[in-house]
Design a protein around this motif. Sequence first.
Motif, mmCIF file in Angstrom:
data_model
loop_
_atom_site.group_PDB
_atom_site.id
_atom_site.type_symbol
_atom_site.label_atom_id
_atom_site.label_comp_id
_atom_site.label_asym_id
_atom_site.label_seq_id
_atom_site.Cartn_x
_atom_site.Cartn_y
_atom_site.Cartn_z
ATOM 1 N N GLU A 392 0.852 -1.181 0.000
ATOM 2 C CA GLU A 392 0.000 0.000 0.000
ATOM 3 C C GLU A 392 0.894 1.240 0.000
ATOM 4 O OE1 GLU A 392 -3.203 -0.104 2.897
ATOM 5 O OE2 GLU A 392 -2.889 -2.251 3.102
ATOM 6 N N ILE A 393 0.603 2.162 -0.916
ATOM 7 C CA ILE A 393 1.406 3.384 -1.023
ATOM 8 C C ILE A 393 1.488 4.090 0.325
ATOM 9 C CG2 ILE A 393 1.354 5.735 -1.949
ATOM 10 C CD1 ILE A 393 2.458 3.973 -3.976
ATOM 11 N N SER A 394 0.407 4.040 1.083
ATOM 12 C CA SER A 394 0.357 4.739 2.369
ATOM 13 C C SER A 394 1.257 4.098 3.418
ATOM 14 C CB SER A 394 -1.084 4.771 2.890
ATOM 15 O OG SER A 394 -1.596 3.453 3.028
ATOM 16 N N LYS A 395 1.756 2.887 3.145
ATOM 17 C CA LYS A 395 2.575 2.185 4.134
ATOM 18 C C LYS A 395 3.977 1.890 3.604
ATOM 19 C CE LYS A 395 -1.414 0.191 6.451
ATOM 20 N NZ LYS A 395 -2.100 -1.023 6.936
ATOM 21 N N ILE A 396 4.408 2.741 2.675
ATOM 22 C CA ILE A 396 5.735 2.565 2.078
ATOM 23 C C ILE A 396 6.671 3.665 2.548
ATOM 24 C CG2 ILE A 396 7.017 2.812 -0.095
ATOM 25 C CD1 ILE A 396 4.816 1.287 -1.490
ATOM 26 N N ASN A 397 7.856 3.270 2.945
ATOM 27 C CA ASN A 397 8.961 4.198 3.164
ATOM 28 C C ASN A 397 9.995 3.901 2.091
ATOM 29 O OD1 ASN A 397 8.739 5.710 5.995
ATOM 30 N ND2 ASN A 397 7.852 3.673 6.203
ATOM 31 N N LEU A 398 10.284 4.878 1.265
ATOM 32 C CA LEU A 398 11.197 4.703 0.136
ATOM 33 C C LEU A 398 12.547 5.313 0.491
ATOM 34 C CD1 LEU A 398 11.442 3.776 -2.806
ATOM 35 C CD2 LEU A 398 10.566 5.992 -3.512
ATOM 36 N N VAL A 399 13.597 4.492 0.451
ATOM 37 C CA VAL A 399 14.933 4.950 0.841
ATOM 38 C C VAL A 399 15.751 5.220 -0.419
ATOM 39 C CG1 VAL A 399 16.973 4.463 2.230
ATOM 40 C CG2 VAL A 399 14.770 3.507 2.895
ATOM 41 N N LYS A 400 16.323 6.409 -0.481
ATOM 42 C CA LYS A 400 17.114 6.832 -1.637
ATOM 43 C C LYS A 400 18.484 7.278 -1.149
ATOM 44 C CE LYS A 400 17.317 10.709 -4.933
ATOM 45 N NZ LYS A 400 16.578 11.884 -5.458
ATOM 46 N N THR A 401 19.531 6.912 -1.885
ATOM 47 C CA THR A 401 20.891 7.254 -1.493
ATOM 48 C C THR A 401 21.487 8.297 -2.425
ATOM 49 O OG1 THR A 401 21.240 5.030 -0.622
ATOM 50 C CG2 THR A 401 23.200 6.334 -1.057
ATOM 51 N N LEU A 430 -7.041 11.687 -3.301
ATOM 52 C CA LEU A 430 -6.074 11.417 -4.364
ATOM 53 C C LEU A 430 -5.243 10.186 -4.045
ATOM 54 C CD1 LEU A 430 -4.720 12.250 -6.992
ATOM 55 C CD2 LEU A 430 -3.291 13.848 -5.699
ATOM 56 N N SER A 431 -4.892 9.993 -2.775
ATOM 57 C CA SER A 431 -4.062 8.849 -2.383
ATOM 58 C C SER A 431 -4.755 7.530 -2.702
ATOM 59 C CB SER A 431 -3.735 8.914 -0.892
ATOM 60 O OG SER A 431 -4.917 8.939 -0.112
ATOM 61 N N GLU A 432 -6.061 7.457 -2.491
ATOM 62 C CA GLU A 432 -6.789 6.222 -2.772
ATOM 63 C C GLU A 432 -6.864 5.962 -4.274
ATOM 64 O OE1 GLU A 432 -10.551 6.600 -0.876
ATOM 65 O OE2 GLU A 432 -9.740 6.378 1.160
ATOM 66 N N CYS A 433 -7.034 7.026 -5.044
ATOM 67 C CA CYS A 433 -7.085 6.874 -6.507
ATOM 68 C C CYS A 433 -5.755 6.361 -7.045
ATOM 69 C CB CYS A 433 -7.430 8.208 -7.162
ATOM 70 S SG CYS A 433 -9.043 8.850 -6.710
ATOM 71 N N ILE A 434 -4.661 6.959 -6.577
ATOM 72 C CA ILE A 434 -3.333 6.554 -7.035
ATOM 73 C C ILE A 434 -3.029 5.134 -6.578
ATOM 74 C CG2 ILE A 434 -0.866 6.998 -6.703
ATOM 75 C CD1 ILE A 434 -1.446 9.937 -6.877
ATOM 76 N N GLU A 435 -3.473 4.773 -5.377
ATOM 77 C CA GLU A 435 -3.272 3.414 -4.860
ATOM 78 C C GLU A 435 -3.808 2.385 -5.849
ATOM 79 O OE1 GLU A 435 -1.541 1.332 -2.179
ATOM 80 O OE2 GLU A 435 -2.438 2.965 -1.029
#
Length: 714
Positions: A392-401, A430-435
């Motif tokens: 779920e997009i709402s439960k993602i932490n994206l790590v970038k270096t 919008l978050s639900e639509c993108i999900e």
Amino acid sequence: MKYLQIVNYKNLKSVRFNFSQGANTIIGENDSGKSNAVTAIRLLLDDSYYYNSKKLKDSDFSYDLGEWRGHWIIISAVFMDITTKDKQTEVCAEIVPDQENESFLKSYINSGNEDIGVVTLFIRPQKATRKKLYEAESKAEFDELIKAIKLSDYEFYYTSRSQTDFTDPTAYKSIVGDFELGSYCNPDDDDATVLGSKLNITDIQDHVSVMFIDALRDVANEMRKPRNPIRRIVEAIEARIDPVDIEKIKNNISELNLSISEVKQIGQIGVEINSKLMDMIGMVYSPEIALESQLNDEINALSRYLSIKPSNQNDIELLGLGHLNMIYMALKLVEYKFNRTRELINIMIIEEPEAHIHTHIQKTLFDNLKLTKDYTQVIMTTHSAHLSEVSEISKINLVKTRGNVSYVMQPIQNLDHFGESRLFLKNLRLSECIERYLDAKRSVLLFSKGVLLVEGDGEEILIPNMVKKGLGITLDELGIGLINVGSTVFEYIACLFDNDRIQRHCSIITDRDNQAVRDTSTFYSENAEKKGESRQKKLDGLFADNPWVSTFYATNTFEVEFSKFKDNSQFIRDIIETHYSQPAAIKRHIEALEGPDEDRANTVLTLADSIGKGWYATLLSSKINATVQIPDYILSAIAFACHEIVTTDIKLKMVMYSLSEYTESDVIIDMLSIARKAETVEEKEQAISTFCGTYPKDIVSLFIQKTDVVFLWY
């Protein structure tokens, strides 16, 4: 646990992770910091992960600090939804602030919810060391004291109730000091309202359950250990076993012991031992012994002999690694279900659940892990594109270096606010639509280093091959993901790229739809031109101030823009000769292709419409070669998406590939070959700069169009 702040720990210089109930994912490439985040959680909350100043290493400090001495490592967890009833318990009362800091709640937590608790770990120099630094009378003295600090001078200091955003550099300086100025804060002035109240962490860890499942595990060996998951499960349910069943087991074991003891050969061993004892010490001192079976009849002791095996095989080790890992995780989940007795929080951490597991099973596993939300919080690290697709997009932490430092991004951050305030969405999140929209395309967004958004099948099919054939490199090598949005509604996807959300460059490639044909043509559309103008106005207005998003427009349409280059006419001509059967039609279209702009555009649009734009692009893709000319707006879009990606070696590769198509450029190729072998980036960059500025325009013009992506950096 809702939030986790980490400051100065390994490559996590200053980050905040957001978590929710149920299954959360930390997504990122190898070495991005996923495992470091997991270790930080365990340092703070896991009583089975023993780590103190004796185990502290200089490599534990942020790689970006340079000189680590004197700096602090800070790990702080914020718990939310602590109820009034929870607050009555001793453990919750110890971590709940006496008075909430409204500024912290609204700006940092982004919520008015006051039901929070906080636990923080400071790995910092001991007070005596900090006092010396504070009392330093000059920068020189301060620097000398810093150099003398050892790891043994550090302490692990736990607090509760802190309401400070430690990721704020200003806040960090206010509690530690300013190293550039040679100033250090007075430890006598430690403010409990900032740092929190001193805490005995064992009082908290006794009420926290943290289970860690490593990505690298020997499942068969784990199952042979006395304290394996099966035994832990049996121990947890022992009190629930019917006493009648326990008594029956004990009677059966007693009978088994008696049967074993009555075996003639077993009894004879006892006789032999007695005889040997009398020979050794005589009859007076020799005890009389008997050899008997005494199998333990206690349930918890018997559980160590329980094992699992496939129904059609005799040994679990005959299973593959994938099945062993799945069985192990199933056992751990069951174990956790029966052992989750700690009232503050139950956290299950799983590193790379995709290890040795088939793609489809990965997705099923993730969906089933979501079911644990009723009794635990799951935090998983992964670099699996398949797991990211079902996260779920709402439960993602994206790590970038970037370099030695990693950053944490939440794709959902302030997304609904953008939808309401900028896209004017009503009664729609919008978050639900993108999900829902991104189910099949999420991995491209999450794992690509840059993104191209295109509006149709033609661009999706042809652009990757134009880059490969024209520049000698693939979009995959560049780390660029291409997404066909299937329309011109780019803003709903592009809004994910922002300082608040995903900090990666996103190029929108679209048509301005200025009409390239006369108003008498079938393809003339005044309405399309108006829509193109409106689309440009909207996109420019939405993203003008966004450094991560830029829009690149074709003057007409993609098909027309491609046909404007003379070198590309041959590819279109080949399709005309293949598609039309009548010589007169072939001649007419070829003449139009080589004629005025309007005639050429009309022929190309007729051809694409007759074949279908997707299939037309497919045919073109099969025809093009290294001489293909890439429209400038597409090259610019690629250059923008590559903003943080392209290295000097990649630039050289593109230049040399283009040059290799021309015999006149042998001397230049030799020069660049030498540059490619240069040992330092500076030498390579100098070679490219010299090349761009030295050689005559007529030589450079042989290939410069196809290497515009390179030259856009100069």
